[in-house]
Design a protein around this motif. Sequence first.
Motif, PDB file in Angstrom:
ATOM      1  N   UNK A   1     -18.729  -9.928  11.934  1.00 57.48           N
ATOM      2  CA  UNK A   1     -17.836  -9.663  13.059  1.00 57.48           C
ATOM      3  C   UNK A   1     -16.406  -9.325  12.645  1.00 57.48           C
ATOM      4  N   UNK A   2     -16.104  -9.372  11.363  1.00 50.38           N
ATOM      5  CA  UNK A   2     -14.727  -9.148  10.905  1.00 50.38           C
ATOM      6  C   UNK A   2     -14.669  -8.108   9.805  1.00 50.38           C
ATOM      7  N   UNK A   3     -13.513  -7.448   9.732  1.00 50.72           N
ATOM      8  CA  UNK A   3     -13.201  -6.539   8.629  1.00 50.72           C
ATOM      9  C   UNK A   3     -11.835  -6.941   8.084  1.00 50.72           C
ATOM     10  N   UNK A   4     -11.796  -7.322   6.799  1.00 49.01           N
ATOM     11  CA  UNK A   4     -10.549  -7.688   6.131  1.00 49.01           C
ATOM     12  C   UNK A   4     -10.112  -6.506   5.268  1.00 49.01           C
ATOM     13  N   UNK A   5      -8.850  -6.129   5.377  1.00 53.59           N
ATOM     14  CA  UNK A   5      -8.357  -4.987   4.626  1.00 53.59           C
ATOM     15  C   UNK A   5      -7.148  -5.327   3.783  1.00 53.59           C
ATOM     16  N   UNK A   6      -6.992  -4.613   2.692  1.00 52.94           N
ATOM     17  CA  UNK A   6      -5.803  -4.717   1.855  1.00 52.94           C
ATOM     18  C   UNK A   6      -5.532  -3.351   1.258  1.00 52.94           C
ATOM     19  N   UNK A   7      -4.412  -2.757   1.594  1.00 53.77           N
ATOM     20  CA  UNK A   7      -4.056  -1.446   1.076  1.00 53.77           C
ATOM     21  C   UNK A   7      -2.648  -1.485   0.516  1.00 53.77           C
ATOM     22  N   UNK A   8      -2.344  -0.544  -0.338  1.00 53.77           N
ATOM     23  CA  UNK A   8      -1.021  -0.487  -0.938  1.00 53.77           C
ATOM     24  C   UNK A   8      -0.803   0.837  -1.625  1.00 53.77           C
ATOM     25  N   UNK A   9       0.428   1.081  -2.019  1.00 56.74           N
ATOM     26  CA  UNK A   9       0.717   2.343  -2.672  1.00 56.74           C
ATOM     27  C   UNK A   9       2.050   2.341  -3.390  1.00 56.74           C
ATOM     28  N   UNK A  10       2.199   3.294  -4.289  1.00 57.53           N
ATOM     29  CA  UNK A  10       3.446   3.494  -5.034  1.00 57.53           C
ATOM     30  C   UNK A  10       3.697   4.992  -5.119  1.00 57.53           C
ATOM     31  N   UNK A  11       4.921   5.427  -4.883  1.00 53.65           N
ATOM     32  CA  UNK A  11       5.208   6.859  -4.927  1.00 53.65           C
ATOM     33  C   UNK A  11       6.614   7.117  -5.442  1.00 53.65           C
ATOM     34  N   UNK A  12       6.760   8.253  -6.098  1.00 55.11           N
ATOM     35  CA  UNK A  12       8.052   8.804  -6.486  1.00 55.11           C
ATOM     36  C   UNK A  12       8.138  10.179  -5.833  1.00 55.11           C
ATOM     37  N   UNK A  13       9.206  10.427  -5.086  1.00 55.90           N
ATOM     38  CA  UNK A  13       9.231  11.640  -4.271  1.00 55.90           C
ATOM     39  C   UNK A  13      10.620  12.244  -4.184  1.00 55.90           C
ATOM     40  N   UNK A  14      10.665  13.575  -4.168  1.00 57.30           N
ATOM     41  CA  UNK A  14      11.878  14.303  -3.774  1.00 57.30           C
ATOM     42  C   UNK A  14      11.481  15.344  -2.739  1.00 57.30           C
ATOM     43  N   UNK A  15      10.438  15.026  -1.962  1.00 55.03           N
ATOM     44  CA  UNK A  15       9.815  15.971  -1.048  1.00 55.03           C
ATOM     45  C   UNK A  15      10.806  16.496  -0.009  1.00 55.03           C
ATOM     46  N   UNK A  16      10.917  17.830   0.074  1.00 57.00           N
ATOM     47  CA  UNK A  16      11.794  18.434   1.066  1.00 57.00           C
ATOM     48  C   UNK A  16      11.181  18.354   2.457  1.00 57.00           C
ATOM     49  N   UNK A  17       9.850  18.331   2.541  1.00 57.68           N
ATOM     50  CA  UNK A  17       9.200  18.127   3.830  1.00 57.68           C
ATOM     51  C   UNK A  17       9.550  16.752   4.386  1.00 57.68           C
ATOM     52  N   UNK A  18       9.592  15.731   3.517  1.00 57.97           N
ATOM     53  CA  UNK A  18       9.959  14.390   3.955  1.00 57.97           C
ATOM     54  C   UNK A  18      11.434  14.336   4.364  1.00 57.97           C
TER      55      UNK A  18
END
Length: 424
Positions: free
Chosen positions: A105-122
């Motif tokens: 009946x349950x879903x346990x989640x764990x997510x994460x991330x690391x980024x280096x950016x100079x994105x002009x779109x961002x």
Amino acid sequence: MYYRRKMAMLALACIGFGKDVAAAEWEVKGDLGQQLEYNDNISLNTIRKDSVAGYVLRPSLQASRKTEVLDIAFEGLGDIRRYDDSNWDCDNYSLSLNNQYKTKRSVYGLSGGYSISCSYAQQITDTGLLVPNSQSEQYRIEPSWAWQWTERDKLSLIGSYSKTSYRNSFVGVAFNNQGSLNFSGNETYAVSLGESHEWSRRLTLTGNLFYSNIKYTGFGISALNATTQNLFGFVLGGNYEIDENWSFNVGGGPVWVDGVGQNFGGVSQEQNSSVSLGSKANIDVTYDGKLTKFSAGYSNSIDPSSLGQTLQNHNVFANYSYRFTQHLLLDLSGNFSNNQSIGGGQSTGSQFDRTYFTTVAGIAWEPTRNWQLKGSYVYSWQDYQQDQNLQNLQNLRNINVGTSHSNAVMLFLNYSWDGIQRSR
């Protein structure tokens, strides 16, 4: 090194989360995209045009492992840009992990991330101040839990932590002998409690309570001190499947912002502290047919920005695609945005309020399932309007005030690797 150790610990946590009790399926796949680009005003400069021609390389790799109870997914992305004017060269890299452990009946989640950016779109999405060699570094982690309360009701609890910092970050705001203004990083904690009820086979109603704490980590001049804002509110909405092709989604609610952002003019924090009322909203309609896909809508959100100001962002969008043949596809899209500071003091006012519009037209040729060649044209327009009371204050003047536009043409070639699949 500190951030890399954090990501290593996160990877170990995700890999070790849950118990492998069933047969596993492994998959590794990837993409490699290349793009030639010309932009006649990449910086959206109001005084002179910064025209560039360049090459973009976009590699990506995805790996996943699935069992009946445990899913683990990894993704690595790159976006490497080289222009004839090296000031605009840009390297973007990101790593992300996503883990889900499922019980009855349950879903346990764990997510994460690391980024280096100079994105002009961002940078466009964030503030519209496009600056070369301005690099951001971010890491984030997000635990979650979803519980199937009844056959028709589901509860979800999501927490998140993220930290963003900037390097080499002059932003285009004129200052007197105090110095120059730099981009401001932020450290954000957030938690949300949501509930969804399946009213019928086609209609699902949703509700969400949320709270977030944003601490801006400004630097560069003495007038910029770290400030904190608290956001709390709720959103009510629903999703309706009109038929097998059409769907409709709507939601909205109030957001209270307690505190102020960075005080560029040196006005004391205590003088400006207040509770401001904003809102979150979204409404969109989607059509998914055999040859035609269409979506349009409106969204309204409150988000932290790199200027140390929390922004109320209004966005209207439309996307359309039509498949002429099995191998030939037309894409059209448009986006209109209005950004306004919220919870700011008298000294910041509306100096970074702006209007932004962009439209994209593209033709894609897909000779095989793995290859795509696409040509596209992008037109962008931006308008900054500064408060008349601030224009005479040289230490507050936004030098981007006024209208600007750019034209860009792109030729993109992408190869999708089907990868390797294994089961045991």
